[in-house]
Design a protein around this motif. Structure first.
Motif, mmCIF file in Angstrom:
data_model
loop_
_atom_site.group_PDB
_atom_site.id
_atom_site.type_symbol
_atom_site.label_atom_id
_atom_site.label_comp_id
_atom_site.label_asym_id
_atom_site.label_seq_id
_atom_site.Cartn_x
_atom_site.Cartn_y
_atom_site.Cartn_z
ATOM 1 N N GLY A 4 1.045 -1.053 -0.487
ATOM 2 C CA GLY A 4 0.149 0.293 -0.350
ATOM 3 C C GLY A 4 0.828 1.410 0.483
ATOM 4 O O GLY A 4 0.722 2.528 0.503
ATOM 5 N N ILE A 5 2.567 1.380 -0.226
ATOM 6 C CA ILE A 5 3.063 2.523 -0.448
ATOM 7 C C ILE A 5 3.380 2.505 -1.141
ATOM 8 O O ILE A 5 3.883 1.218 -2.328
ATOM 9 N N PRO A 6 3.798 3.869 -2.161
ATOM 10 C CA PRO A 6 3.863 4.331 -3.272
ATOM 11 C C PRO A 6 5.577 3.652 -3.560
ATOM 12 O O PRO A 6 6.384 4.112 -1.970
ATOM 13 N N VAL A 7 6.337 3.047 -3.862
ATOM 14 C CA VAL A 7 7.560 3.583 -4.360
ATOM 15 C C VAL A 7 8.162 4.427 -5.642
ATOM 16 O O VAL A 7 7.541 3.688 -6.594
ATOM 17 N N THR A 71 -5.507 -5.991 -3.878
ATOM 18 C CA THR A 71 -5.197 -5.643 -4.991
ATOM 19 C C THR A 71 -3.911 -5.131 -5.336
ATOM 20 O O THR A 71 -3.194 -5.048 -5.831
ATOM 21 N N MET A 72 -4.641 -3.495 -5.034
ATOM 22 C CA MET A 72 -3.361 -2.590 -6.087
ATOM 23 C C MET A 72 -2.905 -1.987 -4.261
ATOM 24 O O MET A 72 -1.968 -1.174 -5.386
ATOM 25 N N ASP A 73 -2.799 -2.821 -3.192
ATOM 26 C CA ASP A 73 -1.922 -2.511 -2.750
ATOM 27 C C ASP A 73 -0.384 -2.916 -2.882
ATOM 28 O O ASP A 73 0.338 -2.068 -2.448
ATOM 29 N N LEU A 88 -2.824 10.091 -8.094
ATOM 30 C CA LEU A 88 -3.246 9.045 -7.303
ATOM 31 C C LEU A 88 -3.531 9.691 -6.078
ATOM 32 O O LEU A 88 -3.722 10.339 -5.677
ATOM 33 N N GLY A 89 -5.189 9.245 -6.031
ATOM 34 C CA GLY A 89 -6.003 9.489 -4.524
ATOM 35 C C GLY A 89 -5.248 9.998 -3.475
ATOM 36 O O GLY A 89 -4.667 8.611 -2.995
ATOM 37 N N ASN A 94 -10.271 3.416 -1.482
ATOM 38 C CA ASN A 94 -11.622 3.883 -2.386
ATOM 39 C C ASN A 94 -11.438 5.297 -3.823
ATOM 40 O O ASN A 94 -12.165 5.889 -3.639
ATOM 41 N N SER A 95 -9.953 5.190 -4.414
ATOM 42 C CA SER A 95 -9.605 5.753 -4.876
ATOM 43 C C SER A 95 -10.039 5.326 -6.866
ATOM 44 O O SER A 95 -9.042 4.295 -6.551
ATOM 45 N N LEU A 96 -10.264 5.330 -7.368
ATOM 46 C CA LEU A 96 -9.963 5.770 -9.303
ATOM 47 C C LEU A 96 -8.883 6.202 -9.750
ATOM 48 O O LEU A 96 -9.121 7.775 -9.855
ATOM 49 N N ASP A 97 -7.795 5.514 -9.597
ATOM 50 C CA ASP A 97 -6.437 6.457 -9.926
ATOM 51 C C ASP A 97 -5.947 5.924 -10.588
ATOM 52 O O ASP A 97 -6.479 4.997 -11.358
#
Length: 138
Positions: A4-7, A71-73, A88-89, A94-97
């Motif tokens: 769940g953390i952006p890299v 799954t997007m995490d 990125l929301g 709950n974001s469609l990004d």
């Protein structure tokens, strides 16, 4: 994304817990009721999401919300094409990004030409009864 953390460029963005975000578990006019970390939640009861502070590479911090594992995490590395941005929301689960490709109904990477202005404030209105200012952007 890892857990769940952006890299970015191989480096996870620093994250720190920042309490809870709470809203009433009400069905908005346009979508389903909010997802809650403390589910199941009765209508009108407090719906909780974990709030975290994320530090961007230039040092600016933003607040993000996290509910649970999705799954997007965890996503493979992604190269943003030239002339595009990755949006990125802040309500991550709950974001469609840009994590969702166009072929799957998301925006994918957004072309610069699609950006028509700079946001000054962001309003949130999930029931059609008046907006709440959530955050100013400078």
């Amino acid at each position: 994304f890892e857990n769940g953390i952006p890299v970015i460029d191989g480096k996870p963005l620093p994250h720190a817990p920042d309490g809870l975000f709470t809203e009433p578990a009400e069905t908005p006019l346009s979508t389903a009721a909010p997802r809650c970390a403390n589910a199941p939640v009765a209508p009108g009861a407090p719906c909780e999401k974990r709030r975290e502070t994320e530090t961007l590479p230039e040092g600016r911090t933003v607040t993000v919300l996290d509910i649970d594992a999705k799954t997007m995490d965890d996503l493979p590395p992604f190269v943003v094409p030239g002339g595009h941005v990755f949006v990125l929301g802040d309500n991550r689960d709950n974001s469609l990004d840009s994590r969702v490709p166009r072929r799957s109904g998301g925006p994918g990477p957004v072309p610069y030409r699609a950006i028509t202005g700079r946001a000054r404030i962001v309003l949130f209105n999930n029931r059609g009864t008046g907006g709440r200012v959530m955050r100013g952007i400078e």
